[in-house]
Design an enzyme around this catalytic site. Structure first.
Site, PDB file in Angstrom:
ATOM      1  N   CYS A  57       0.882  -1.361  -0.005  1.00  0.00           N
ATOM      2  CA  CYS A  57      -0.126  -0.041   0.079  1.00  0.00           C
ATOM      3  C   CYS A  57       0.847   1.178  -0.071  1.00  0.00           C
ATOM      4  CB  CYS A  57      -0.796  -0.003   1.232  1.00  0.00           C
ATOM      5  SG  CYS A  57      -1.574   1.515   1.619  1.00  0.00           S
ATOM      6  N   TYR A 187      -5.545   5.649  -9.024  1.00  0.00           N
ATOM      7  CA  TYR A 187      -6.688   4.855  -8.486  1.00  0.00           C
ATOM      8  C   TYR A 187      -7.762   5.118  -9.291  1.00  0.00           C
ATOM      9  CZ  TYR A 187      -4.209   2.510  -4.573  1.00  0.00           C
ATOM     10  OH  TYR A 187      -3.391   1.795  -3.913  1.00  0.00           O
TER      11      TYR A 187
HETATM   12  N1  LIG Z   1      -6.521   7.729   3.981  1.00  0.00           N
HETATM   13  C1  LIG Z   1      -5.993   6.752   4.154  1.00  0.00           C
HETATM   14  C2  LIG Z   1      -6.179   5.693   2.826  1.00  0.00           C
HETATM   15  C3  LIG Z   1      -5.420   4.150   3.266  1.00  0.00           C
HETATM   16  C4  LIG Z   1      -6.079   3.304   2.252  1.00  0.00           C
HETATM   17  O1  LIG Z   1      -6.940   3.479   1.339  1.00  0.00           O
HETATM   18  N2  LIG Z   1      -5.416   2.164   2.127  1.00  0.00           N
HETATM   19  C5  LIG Z   1      -5.745   1.132   1.416  1.00  0.00           C
HETATM   20  C6  LIG Z   1      -4.584   0.032   0.843  1.00  0.00           C
HETATM   21  S1  LIG Z   1      -3.691   1.148  -0.313  1.00  0.00           S
HETATM   22  C7  LIG Z   1      -6.732   0.283   1.909  1.00  0.00           C
HETATM   23  O2  LIG Z   1      -6.199  -0.449   3.058  1.00  0.00           O
HETATM   24  N3  LIG Z   1      -7.776  -0.278   1.329  1.00  0.00           N
HETATM   25  C8  LIG Z   1      -8.632  -1.145   2.013  1.00  0.00           C
HETATM   26  C9  LIG Z   1     -10.331  -0.795   1.618  1.00  0.00           C
HETATM   27  O3  LIG Z   1     -10.432   0.410   1.024  1.00  0.00           O
HETATM   28  O4  LIG Z   1     -11.197  -1.670   1.713  1.00  0.00           O
HETATM   29  C10 LIG Z   1      -4.412   6.959   4.398  1.00  0.00           C
HETATM   30  O5  LIG Z   1      -3.795   7.389   3.773  1.00  0.00           O
HETATM   31  O6  LIG Z   1      -3.941   6.291   5.562  1.00  0.00           O
END
Ligand SMILES: N[C@@H](CCC(=O)N[C@@H](CS)C(=O)NCC(=O)O)C(=O)O
Length: 319
Positions: A57, A187
């Site tokens: 990530c 994305y």
């Molecule tokens: N706002 C968050 C975004 C984090 C994020 O979207 N992480 C993704 C992985 S790249 C995630 O865990 N997605 C799982 C989901 O949305 O279900 C940050 O920057 O910490």
């Protein structure tokens, strides 16, 4: 991939029907701060906080970079989730080296429910956990890197500052641009479900990259001659670009290697001591190509490309 609704897990993909084919990232919900002040709700202390990440990530990657650059490895332990994120969301796999070191949970959503049994929302990495109050301090990487940048300095003696007072407005402005068009821009291309939306996002992404290519022809870093937080936030997207986004997210007008200044810049950052080991390309590739069957049905992971981030660069001594 799923969603917790009042503490119950639902296997579900992002809902782009409601947004005209456009991907929208929801805001993080735990927004507390670790502070240097011993009387704060979350005071900085060695070994008290635990970081949950995925190597795949880009947002979690920022926090690993700051943990490394700020000398926090001895003070903040890490658990890494397995790179595949499918019907159970992020999972642990202790036999394969992806264990929850603190609670031995099987799924990351159990950690969110431990903090709040009624939690509703996405279950994302990174997560900064307080092992004393048994709760999530923050699941917002932008905040976590700021805490790491300054709040533990008395413990580590490391006073490197990637968010200097005098440059904050400039850093905030470039961060907003990079987030909108590049970090989240890839994305928005990859998860668009309408052709016109994809093309619009693709044009925005590449005009932003063109703009930064020009900027980096004139100056070493995004904010002049000084390496700042803004550079690390851009780095985690650039380093994934040619191996993943270019093909998996269809952002294929150019590769980063085709932009002389961006390519030089990403190599320079990669070669800062400690950064290469935070960049785990095998996990990055397995995650993206394997976790989104709606855009890569057979989940095959491309073998290439051959990328060598260790070739010499021309940005001089960095840190
Ligand atoms: N706002 C968050 C975004 C984090 C994020 O979207 N992480 C993704 C992985 S790249 C995630 O865990 N997605 C799982 C989901 O949305 O279900 C940050 O920057 O910490």
């Amino acid at each position: 991939m799923g969603l917790l609704i009042e503490g119950k897990w639902h296997d579900q993909w992002y809902d782009t029907d409601a947004t005209g084919g456009r991907f929208e990232r929801s805001a993080a919900q735990f927004r507390n701060w670790v502070e240097a002040d011993a009387d704060a709700d979350f005071p900085a202390q060695s070994k008290r906080y635990h970081l949950y990440v995925s190597y795949a990530c880009p947002w979690a990657h920022r926090t690993l970079i700051f943990r490394k650059l700020k000398g926090l490895e001895k003070h903040i332990d890490v658990s890494v989730v397995h790179p595949l994120m499918l019907e159970n969301g992020w999972e642990f796999a202790p036999q394969q080296g992806y264990g929850d070191q603190l609670h031995q949970h099987a799924y990351l959503h159990q950690l969110y429910c431990q903090a709040n049994p009624e939690y509703s929302g996405r279950v994302t990495v990174p997560v900064l956990w307080d092992s004393q109050q048994h709760t999530v301090v923050s699941n917002e990487s932008a905040d976590i890197i700021r805490m790491f940048n300054s709040e533990f300095d008395a413990i580590t003696g490391n006073t490197l500052d990637f968010y200097p007072e005098s440059k904050r407005t400039e850093i905030d402005d470039i961060n907003a641009f990079v987030y909108e068009h590049i970090n989240n821009g890839v994305y928005k291309c990859g998860f668009a479900t309408e052709q016109s939306v994809y093309e619009e996002e693709y044009d925005r992404l590449f005009s932003a990259l063109d703009e930064l290519e020009q900027k980096l022809a004139q100056q070493r870093f995004l904010v002049g001659d000084q390496l700042t937080e803004a550079d690390w936030r851009l780095f985690t997207t650039l380093v994934r670009f040619d191996a993943v986004y270019y093909s998996h997210f269809k952002t294929n007008r150019k590769r980063i290697i085709d932009y002389p200044n961006l390519w030089d810049y990403v190599r320079a950052l990669y070669q800062v001591p400690g950064i290469a080991e935070t960049t785990v390309m095998a996990d990055i590739k397995q995650h993206y190509y394997g976790s989104h069957p709606m855009i890569n049905a057979n989940q095959l992971v491309p073998k290439g490309p051959d990328l060598d981030f260790s070739q010499p660069h021309n940005r001089g001594q960095i840190l």
